[in-house]
Write a protein that holds these residues in place. Sequence first.
Motif, PDB file in Angstrom:
ATOM      1  N   LEU A   1      37.468  35.809  52.727  1.00 49.68           N
ATOM      2  CA  LEU A   1      38.118  34.760  52.246  1.00 49.68           C
ATOM      3  C   LEU A   1      37.509  33.502  53.033  1.00 49.68           C
ATOM      4  CD1 LEU A   1      41.871  35.699  52.362  1.00 49.68           C
ATOM      5  CD2 LEU A   1      40.536  35.263  50.504  1.00 49.68           C
ATOM      6  N   GLU A   2      36.752  33.466  54.054  1.00 52.19           N
ATOM      7  CA  GLU A   2      35.806  32.674  54.684  1.00 52.19           C
ATOM      8  C   GLU A   2      34.979  32.067  53.901  1.00 52.19           C
ATOM      9  OE1 GLU A   2      36.267  32.624  59.498  1.00 52.19           O
ATOM     10  OE2 GLU A   2      35.444  34.327  58.547  1.00 52.19           O
ATOM     11  N   VAL A   3      34.164  33.168  53.067  1.00 53.99           N
ATOM     12  CA  VAL A   3      33.168  32.952  52.456  1.00 53.99           C
ATOM     13  C   VAL A   3      33.543  32.023  51.085  1.00 53.99           C
ATOM     14  CG1 VAL A   3      31.276  33.931  50.792  1.00 53.99           C
ATOM     15  CG2 VAL A   3      31.986  34.795  53.253  1.00 53.99           C
TER      16      VAL A   3
ATOM     17  N   ILE B   1      32.216  40.022  46.855  1.00 55.16           N
ATOM     18  CA  ILE B   1      33.433  40.081  47.612  1.00 55.16           C
ATOM     19  C   ILE B   1      34.655  40.938  47.209  1.00 55.16           C
ATOM     20  CG2 ILE B   1      35.075  38.382  48.124  1.00 55.16           C
ATOM     21  CD1 ILE B   1      32.860  36.029  48.257  1.00 55.16           C
ATOM     22  N   LYS B   2      34.512  40.953  45.912  1.00 55.34           N
ATOM     23  CA  LYS B   2      35.684  41.626  45.210  1.00 55.34           C
ATOM     24  C   LYS B   2      35.630  43.204  45.455  1.00 55.34           C
ATOM     25  CE  LYS B   2      36.882  38.613  41.365  1.00 55.34           C
ATOM     26  NZ  LYS B   2      36.542  38.235  40.153  1.00 55.34           N
TER      27      LYS B   2
ATOM     28  N   ASN C   1      37.652  47.962  51.013  1.00 58.32           N
ATOM     29  CA  ASN C   1      38.535  47.921  52.334  1.00 58.32           C
ATOM     30  C   ASN C   1      39.913  47.813  51.944  1.00 58.32           C
ATOM     31  OD1 ASN C   1      36.232  47.473  53.693  1.00 58.32           O
ATOM     32  ND2 ASN C   1      36.145  45.462  53.622  1.00 58.32           N
ATOM     33  N   LYS C   2      40.357  48.062  50.665  1.00 62.56           N
ATOM     34  CA  LYS C   2      41.743  47.984  50.277  1.00 62.56           C
ATOM     35  C   LYS C   2      42.539  47.071  50.425  1.00 62.56           C
ATOM     36  CE  LYS C   2      41.164  52.355  49.120  1.00 62.56           C
ATOM     37  NZ  LYS C   2      41.048  52.664  47.633  1.00 62.56           N
ATOM     38  N   SER C   3      41.738  45.767  50.592  1.00 63.14           N
ATOM     39  CA  SER C   3      42.300  44.359  51.193  1.00 63.14           C
ATOM     40  C   SER C   3      43.450  43.786  49.819  1.00 63.14           C
ATOM     41  CB  SER C   3      41.339  43.376  51.667  1.00 63.14           C
ATOM     42  OG  SER C   3      40.694  43.960  52.519  1.00 63.14           O
ATOM     43  N   ASN C   4      43.760  42.719  50.139  1.00 65.57           N
ATOM     44  CA  ASN C   4      44.375  41.939  48.917  1.00 65.57           C
ATOM     45  C   ASN C   4      43.529  41.193  48.181  1.00 65.57           C
ATOM     46  OD1 ASN C   4      47.035  42.514  50.254  1.00 65.57           O
ATOM     47  ND2 ASN C   4      46.865  40.779  51.374  1.00 65.57           N
ATOM     48  N   ASN C   5      43.981  41.271  46.999  1.00 67.72           N
ATOM     49  CA  ASN C   5      43.221  40.525  45.878  1.00 67.72           C
ATOM     50  C   ASN C   5      42.978  39.019  46.246  1.00 67.72           C
ATOM     51  OD1 ASN C   5      42.144  39.111  43.281  1.00 67.72           O
ATOM     52  ND2 ASN C   5      42.465  41.132  42.670  1.00 67.72           N
ATOM     53  N   ILE C   6      41.667  38.391  46.124  1.00 67.77           N
ATOM     54  CA  ILE C   6      41.292  37.099  46.315  1.00 67.77           C
ATOM     55  C   ILE C   6      41.838  35.993  45.417  1.00 67.77           C
ATOM     56  CG2 ILE C   6      39.426  37.551  47.778  1.00 67.77           C
ATOM     57  CD1 ILE C   6      37.738  36.477  45.695  1.00 67.77           C
TER      58      ILE C   6
ATOM     59  N   GLY D   1      37.818  31.255  41.830  1.00 66.69           N
ATOM     60  CA  GLY D   1      38.706  32.185  42.389  1.00 66.69           C
ATOM     61  C   GLY D   1      40.186  32.315  41.595  1.00 66.69           C
ATOM     62  N   TYR D   2      40.326  31.628  40.259  1.00 70.03           N
ATOM     63  CA  TYR D   2      41.414  32.075  39.489  1.00 70.03           C
ATOM     64  C   TYR D   2      41.271  33.135  38.389  1.00 70.03           C
ATOM     65  CZ  TYR D   2      42.453  27.428  41.535  1.00 70.03           C
ATOM     66  OH  TYR D   2      42.591  26.273  42.362  1.00 70.03           O
ATOM     67  N   GLN D   3      42.431  33.912  38.448  1.00 64.29           N
ATOM     68  CA  GLN D   3      42.479  34.883  37.405  1.00 64.29           C
ATOM     69  C   GLN D   3      42.766  34.371  35.839  1.00 64.29           C
ATOM     70  OE1 GLN D   3      45.077  38.202  38.610  1.00 64.29           O
ATOM     71  NE2 GLN D   3      44.622  39.208  36.526  1.00 64.29           N
ATOM     72  N   ILE D   4      41.991  34.536  35.001  1.00 59.48           N
ATOM     73  CA  ILE D   4      41.975  33.961  33.748  1.00 59.48           C
ATOM     74  C   ILE D   4      42.509  35.088  32.710  1.00 59.48           C
ATOM     75  CG2 ILE D   4      41.060  32.656  31.908  1.00 59.48           C
ATOM     76  CD1 ILE D   4      41.354  31.116  34.555  1.00 59.48           C
ATOM     77  N   ILE D   5      43.548  34.603  32.102  1.00 59.47           N
ATOM     78  CA  ILE D   5      44.079  35.294  31.012  1.00 59.47           C
ATOM     79  C   ILE D   5      43.729  34.806  29.874  1.00 59.47           C
ATOM     80  CG2 ILE D   5      45.927  36.804  29.858  1.00 59.47           C
ATOM     81  CD1 ILE D   5      47.432  36.750  32.420  1.00 59.47           C
ATOM     82  N   ASP D   6      42.552  35.249  29.055  1.00 56.44           N
ATOM     83  CA  ASP D   6      42.094  34.498  27.939  1.00 56.44           C
ATOM     84  C   ASP D   6      42.477  35.282  26.686  1.00 56.44           C
ATOM     85  OD1 ASP D   6      40.480  33.142  25.955  1.00 56.44           O
ATOM     86  OD2 ASP D   6      38.684  33.796  26.583  1.00 56.44           O
ATOM     87  N   LEU D   7      43.508  34.235  26.117  1.00 59.77           N
ATOM     88  CA  LEU D   7      44.155  34.845  24.707  1.00 59.77           C
ATOM     89  C   LEU D   7      43.195  34.356  23.459  1.00 59.77           C
ATOM     90  CD1 LEU D   7      47.760  33.636  25.322  1.00 59.77           C
ATOM     91  CD2 LEU D   7      46.665  35.790  25.881  1.00 59.77           C
ATOM     92  N   GLY D   8      42.034  33.823  23.793  1.00 64.39           N
ATOM     93  CA  GLY D   8      41.298  33.697  22.586  1.00 64.39           C
ATOM     94  C   GLY D   8      41.390  32.711  21.706  1.00 64.39           C
ATOM     95  N   LYS D   9      41.124  32.630  20.436  1.00 65.76           N
ATOM     96  CA  LYS D   9      40.897  31.327  19.724  1.00 65.76           C
ATOM     97  C   LYS D   9      42.213  31.636  18.500  1.00 65.76           C
ATOM     98  CE  LYS D   9      36.822  33.015  17.279  1.00 65.76           C
ATOM     99  NZ  LYS D   9      35.365  32.552  17.158  1.00 65.76           N
TER     100      LYS D   9
END
Length: 798
Positions: A622-624, A664-665, A671-676, A706-714
């Motif tokens: 997360l620092e990176v 990073i992901k 490391n089984k860490s939380n999603n960024i 860093g945002y997760q995009i749900i792309d529904l298309g056109k």
Amino acid sequence: MGLKEFIKDNILVFDGAMGTMLQKEGLKLGENPELFNITEKETIRKVHKEYIENGAMVITTNTFGANELKLENSGFTVEEIIDSSVNIAKEARKNNSVYIALDVGPIGQLLEPMGTLSFEKAYEIFKRQVIQGEKSGVDLILIETMTDLYEAKIALLAAKENTNLPVFCTMSFDETGRTFTGCTPESMAVTLEGLGADAIGVNCSLGPKELLPIIKRIKEATNLPIMTQPNAGLPKLSFGEAIYDITAKEFAYWVNEFVKEGVSIIGGCCGTTPQFINELTIIKDKNKKLKRNKIEFSSVCTPSKLVKIEGVKVIGERINPTGKKLFKEALKNNDIDYILKQAIDQVEAGAEILDVNVGLPEINEKEMMKKVIKEIQGIIDTPLQIDSSNIEAIEEGLRIYNGKPIVNSVNGEDEVLEKILPLVKKYGASVVGLTLDKKGIPPTADDRFKIAEKIVNKAREYGIDKNNVFIDCLVLTASAQQAEVKETLKALRRVKEELGVKTLLGVSNISFGLPCRELINETFLALALANGLDLPIMNPNSTGMMDVINSYNVLANIDRGSKKYISMYGDRKVERSLKVTLENKNEPIKSENSDLKYIVVKGLKDEAKKSTIKILKTMSELEVVNKILIPALDEVGSKYEKGEIFLPQLIQSAETVKQAFDVIKEKLFINKSNNISKGKIILATVKGDIHDIGKNIVKVILENYGYQIIDLGKDVPIETVVEVALKENIKLIGLSALMTTTLKSMEETIKALKDNGYSGKVFVGGAVLTKEYAEMIKADYYAKDAKESVEIAKKIFK
């Protein structure tokens, strides 16, 4: 009279809008207007007839989007649509002496390196269209509404290589004087004229008043006939419909101003009607085509930068394997980022053109030339010189290059001239002529001058103007051929004064075999500049060499008022030492060049993974993200907003961040860490709209923040947006529309979200949208571009 002959001395009147006319005739939301060529033939015929009756001399087929991607699920082929459209136009003109133009619009996808559509695929798409157009019997091809110079080039090549028809080409510019991708009017004019367009100009996007400054800039950069098809003013949106703000009389007033500037092909775009065209026929009848002064200058360009060869322009020499061990290893290992660093380093040091030579026996030079040019053009906007003795590599470089390059080189041998000059002419490049032939380099200035004269004359026979020929009188080493140093300088002066062409020299050749080479190089450079050298090929990282050029520019009255000189040297003494490049030292890249933020800003994708792996040893994931990647993207975004970089560089930096995020992901998963992820965002192009260029750009930028995009298309149904938003508990939705006809769908989507209890926020964007309209349809935010969407997301996901 043939069309090419007619436009030499006459004003030509095109028709007006097709799309907005069809909307009045019943074109519904989301309907593909090209299908009317099959289902509503009489409607199309009626529109054509109205334009002809009001004086249009050219009618344009209803085929703007008739390409295989846009027609994919229509049930009809490209050939069927184009053939039907041409037949309708022929029926409409009957016995009238009206020309029929095949309308070819943008494909609708971003080309590499900005997007995923390849040069080759785009070429095949356009080829299919133009071949059918000629087969069906059109009189000319109109390539229009282009915003990417690369796409315009590909379309023009497809038309020129596969038909014998005249080709007109227009691009669309915004209020900044650039296209969506950053192309300038000057770069458009120089590039498309070089590629053989028969007329060029501007259409759509703006009203005629706003286009006048752009027309003036085009006029100063081309000798071709200039074409304009403005919109009927600037559209105002009212309940999903575009209302254009000027009358036919006002439109004609401004078009008449164009004619006074030398524009000779006139017509209308969005919002114009037969009444508008009737007004243009009055202008045509009252005016004769203006005889414009011939434009003469030497230049090279990329889409966003035109370099006029006036004064001294430095050509960086470092992208060349000769005598460079590390560079050779980079080529063998396909280490493109090493090559890109050489390019960046030279540009930052003052190079205005970069020589690109990737010739090694161990590699496929043709493929490497293609790759290196594409990669360099993805991160910097400096023009390039394609340097090779391999004709296949030269042609591949010319074909893939975006803009107008230099070819290095030809010489006095007939065989070489006959192979290379046709390529230079076809692709609209400039060319370097070396004063040597089968006998080698002549020892005397007179003999070198004779070869230079032969090259200039031979180029003229191929239709290459002397402004596009740069002569290299060739530098021999002073250690071995000392007496001939003066002969080079004599030849240089004669070529400049008697042939009137620009000159070029590989300066550092002079000092091979001598100690303290930098001193010899600097002295020779000063002598060469005094004898007429325009384009020194040299190492711009040499402080001493750049000092010579900066001081020469003062003494030659190029740096007026010594402004640049004073700004560079006013507060320090000149250090008389050569800044040796890293490769000369055989040292690793500087630590600051390995810094991840630097890598992102410069768009060095391959370096990003390595640097991220290294930095994760001392910093958390997360620092990176928060201390390096996001600030780097913010810096890139700031440069984009200021016009210091353009869309290709913005996307390249975003893609570079993606490489870092992948690392990073992967580590977080191990490391089984939380999603960024900073939060989920829905993106969708609204129902009825099949364009997703803008949405895809926004997606790339947001993902790399860093945002997760749900792309529904056109062409997304309203109920789909509502369903996914509620199911996924989405806080932010982005809706895109590129067509005025689908803005109503955007409004209905927002209403449906609120009616179904959606409590999040909605931002909207698209070329036809305004902030006022966004507020009217109750959107929470208006994003004028991809960078603005990031600022909106930051507010929502604090």
